[in-house]
Design a protein around this motif. Structure first.
Motif, PDB file in Angstrom:
ATOM      1  N   GLY A 118       6.500   2.034  14.014  1.00 16.87           N
ATOM      2  CA  GLY A 118       7.360   1.072  14.692  1.00 16.87           C
ATOM      3  C   GLY A 118       8.012   1.603  15.950  1.00 16.87           C
ATOM      4  N   ASN A 119       7.615   2.796  16.388  1.00 13.29           N
ATOM      5  CA  ASN A 119       8.163   3.384  17.615  1.00 13.29           C
ATOM      6  C   ASN A 119       7.441   2.826  18.835  1.00 13.29           C
ATOM      7  OD1 ASN A 119       9.860   5.220  16.140  1.00 13.29           O
ATOM      8  ND2 ASN A 119       8.014   6.406  15.713  1.00 13.29           N
ATOM      9  N   ALA A 120       8.202   2.536  19.879  1.00 10.63           N
ATOM     10  CA  ALA A 120       7.618   2.018  21.123  1.00 10.63           C
ATOM     11  C   ALA A 120       6.660   3.043  21.718  1.00 10.63           C
ATOM     12  CB  ALA A 120       8.720   1.699  22.121  1.00 10.63           C
ATOM     13  N   ILE A 121       5.548   2.562  22.248  1.00  4.74           N
ATOM     14  CA  ILE A 121       4.597   3.420  22.950  1.00  4.74           C
ATOM     15  C   ILE A 121       4.915   3.334  24.435  1.00  4.74           C
ATOM     16  CG2 ILE A 121       2.165   3.698  23.573  1.00  4.74           C
ATOM     17  CD1 ILE A 121       1.485   2.742  20.743  1.00  4.74           C
ATOM     18  N   ASP A 122       5.138   4.471  25.057  1.00  3.25           N
ATOM     19  CA  ASP A 122       5.449   4.517  26.488  1.00  3.25           C
ATOM     20  C   ASP A 122       4.195   4.127  27.266  1.00  3.25           C
ATOM     21  OD1 ASP A 122       6.151   5.083  29.122  1.00  3.25           O
ATOM     22  OD2 ASP A 122       7.122   6.976  28.609  1.00  3.25           O
ATOM     23  N   LEU A 123       4.301   3.053  28.031  1.00  5.65           N
ATOM     24  CA  LEU A 123       3.165   2.517  28.786  1.00  5.65           C
ATOM     25  C   LEU A 123       3.220   2.881  30.267  1.00  5.65           C
ATOM     26  CD1 LEU A 123       3.123  -1.032  27.150  1.00  5.65           C
ATOM     27  CD2 LEU A 123       1.698   0.946  26.559  1.00  5.65           C
ATOM     28  N   THR A 124       4.058   3.818  30.642  1.00  3.36           N
ATOM     29  CA  THR A 124       4.186   4.214  32.045  1.00  3.36           C
ATOM     30  C   THR A 124       2.830   4.649  32.598  1.00  3.36           C
ATOM     31  OG1 THR A 124       6.466   4.934  31.661  1.00  3.36           O
ATOM     32  CG2 THR A 124       5.380   5.762  33.655  1.00  3.36           C
ATOM     33  N   GLY A 125       2.366   3.950  33.625  1.00  2.00           N
ATOM     34  CA  GLY A 125       1.097   4.266  34.275  1.00  2.00           C
ATOM     35  C   GLY A 125      -0.142   3.882  33.480  1.00  2.00           C
ATOM     36  N   GLY A 174       2.722 -20.267  26.222  1.00  2.00           N
ATOM     37  CA  GLY A 174       3.756 -19.857  27.174  1.00  2.00           C
ATOM     38  C   GLY A 174       3.798 -18.346  27.281  1.00  2.00           C
ATOM     39  N   ALA A 175       4.415 -17.834  28.332  1.00  2.00           N
ATOM     40  CA  ALA A 175       4.556 -16.388  28.490  1.00  2.00           C
ATOM     41  C   ALA A 175       5.186 -15.825  27.221  1.00  2.00           C
ATOM     42  CB  ALA A 175       5.402 -16.074  29.713  1.00  2.00           C
ATOM     43  N   THR A 176       4.547 -14.813  26.649  1.00  2.00           N
ATOM     44  CA  THR A 176       4.955 -14.265  25.362  1.00  2.00           C
ATOM     45  C   THR A 176       5.141 -12.762  25.477  1.00  2.00           C
ATOM     46  OG1 THR A 176       3.631 -15.985  24.276  1.00  2.00           O
ATOM     47  CG2 THR A 176       4.274 -14.102  22.924  1.00  2.00           C
ATOM     48  N   GLU A 177       6.321 -12.268  25.122  1.00  2.00           N
ATOM     49  CA  GLU A 177       6.588 -10.826  25.182  1.00  2.00           C
ATOM     50  C   GLU A 177       6.211 -10.168  23.861  1.00  2.00           C
ATOM     51  OE1 GLU A 177      10.531  -9.982  26.543  1.00  2.00           O
ATOM     52  OE2 GLU A 177      10.259 -11.159  28.358  1.00  2.00           O
ATOM     53  N   ILE A 178       5.579  -9.006  23.978  1.00  3.30           N
ATOM     54  CA  ILE A 178       5.082  -8.257  22.829  1.00  3.30           C
ATOM     55  C   ILE A 178       5.532  -6.806  22.969  1.00  3.30           C
ATOM     56  CG2 ILE A 178       2.999  -7.454  21.636  1.00  3.30           C
ATOM     57  CD1 ILE A 178       3.253 -10.497  21.592  1.00  3.30           C
ATOM     58  N   ALA A 179       5.978  -6.211  21.873  1.00  2.00           N
ATOM     59  CA  ALA A 179       6.299  -4.784  21.856  1.00  2.00           C
ATOM     60  C   ALA A 179       5.101  -4.033  21.281  1.00  2.00           C
ATOM     61  CB  ALA A 179       7.542  -4.525  21.022  1.00  2.00           C
ATOM     62  N   ILE A 180       4.560  -3.102  22.041  1.00  2.84           N
ATOM     63  CA  ILE A 180       3.443  -2.280  21.588  1.00  2.84           C
ATOM     64  C   ILE A 180       4.043  -1.057  20.900  1.00  2.84           C
ATOM     65  CG2 ILE A 180       1.376  -1.011  22.273  1.00  2.84           C
ATOM     66  CD1 ILE A 180       1.200  -4.010  22.830  1.00  2.84           C
ATOM     67  N   THR A 181       3.764  -0.935  19.591  1.00  2.78           N
ATOM     68  CA  THR A 181       4.356   0.142  18.806  1.00  2.78           C
ATOM     69  C   THR A 181       3.292   0.910  18.033  1.00  2.78           C
ATOM     70  OG1 THR A 181       4.717  -1.323  16.905  1.00  2.78           O
ATOM     71  CG2 THR A 181       6.528  -1.143  18.509  1.00  2.78           C
ATOM     72  N   ASP A 182       3.675   2.098  17.581  1.00 10.10           N
ATOM     73  CA  ASP A 182       2.777   2.872  16.722  1.00 10.10           C
ATOM     74  C   ASP A 182       3.001   2.453  15.271  1.00 10.10           C
ATOM     75  OD1 ASP A 182       5.079   4.196  15.770  1.00 10.10           O
ATOM     76  OD2 ASP A 182       4.748   5.965  17.031  1.00 10.10           O
ATOM     77  N   GLY A 183       2.347   3.110  14.357  1.00  8.82           N
ATOM     78  CA  GLY A 183       2.425   2.755  12.943  1.00  8.82           C
ATOM     79  C   GLY A 183       3.797   2.921  12.331  1.00  8.82           C
ATOM     80  N   GLY A 204       7.676  -0.056  25.814  1.00 12.26           N
ATOM     81  CA  GLY A 204       6.392  -0.564  25.340  1.00 12.26           C
ATOM     82  C   GLY A 204       6.265  -2.074  25.373  1.00 12.26           C
ATOM     83  N   LEU A 205       7.019  -2.738  26.262  1.00  3.36           N
ATOM     84  CA  LEU A 205       7.005  -4.197  26.308  1.00  3.36           C
ATOM     85  C   LEU A 205       5.994  -4.725  27.326  1.00  3.36           C
ATOM     86  CD1 LEU A 205      10.806  -5.070  26.146  1.00  3.36           C
ATOM     87  CD2 LEU A 205       9.113  -5.288  24.328  1.00  3.36           C
ATOM     88  N   GLY A 209      -0.111   0.550  15.158  1.00  8.75           N
ATOM     89  CA  GLY A 209       0.901  -0.436  14.816  1.00  8.75           C
ATOM     90  C   GLY A 209       0.257  -1.742  14.393  1.00  8.75           C
ATOM     91  N   ASN A 210       1.056  -2.640  13.820  1.00  5.13           N
ATOM     92  CA  ASN A 210       0.555  -3.926  13.354  1.00  5.13           C
ATOM     93  C   ASN A 210       1.357  -5.048  13.985  1.00  5.13           C
ATOM     94  OD1 ASN A 210       0.507  -6.316  11.346  1.00  5.13           O
ATOM     95  ND2 ASN A 210      -1.246  -5.071  10.790  1.00  5.13           N
TER      96      ASN A 210
END
Length: 118
Positions: A31-38, A20-29, A73-74, A6-7
């Motif tokens: 634009g789909n969220a990457i599951d960060l569980t664990g 300041g605290a900044t929220e970011i969505a981690i996505t693949d190329g 993916g947040l 992702g970009n």
């Protein structure tokens, strides 16, 4: 794990100021969220993409990043002072899922500008 990276470009920041605290969505190329569980997530900031040495490294393992919604993916970059020299930096979010190998999930750039009071 092979997937399209992702970009993400972070907003311009003044050197020496507090981010300041900044929220970011981690996505693949796509634009789909990457599951960060664990997973562990690390943000690496470099002067040049090919540099081996990072100018800034923060992650979930040191409390600099927090996963706030794993399935979506947040992550949140926690509030911090950023004292990087003015320039455009390259960044990557590396993800290490439980029991798997590390991979770069998202990459991009971050512009740091000079503070007029310096």
């Amino acid at each position: 794990m092979t997937m399209e990276t992702g970009n993400l470009n972070l907003p311009t920041h003044l050197s020496g100021d507090t981010l300041g605290a900044t929220e970011i969505a981690i996505t693949d190329g796509d634009g789909n969220a990457i599951d960060l569980t664990g997973a562990e997530v690390t943000l690496r900031v470099k002067r040049r993409r090919e540099d081996r040495r990072s100018q800034l490294v923060i992650g979930t393992d040191d409390g600099g990043l927090s996963i706030i919604d794993a399935v979506a993916g947040l992550v949140r970059i926690e509030k911090r002072n950023v004292e990087l020299s003015p320039r455009v930096y390259y960044l990557e979010f590396e993800v290490v899922p439980t029991g798997s190998d590390a991979y770069t999930a998202t990459e991009g750039t971050w512009s740091i500008t000079g503070d007029v009071t310096r």
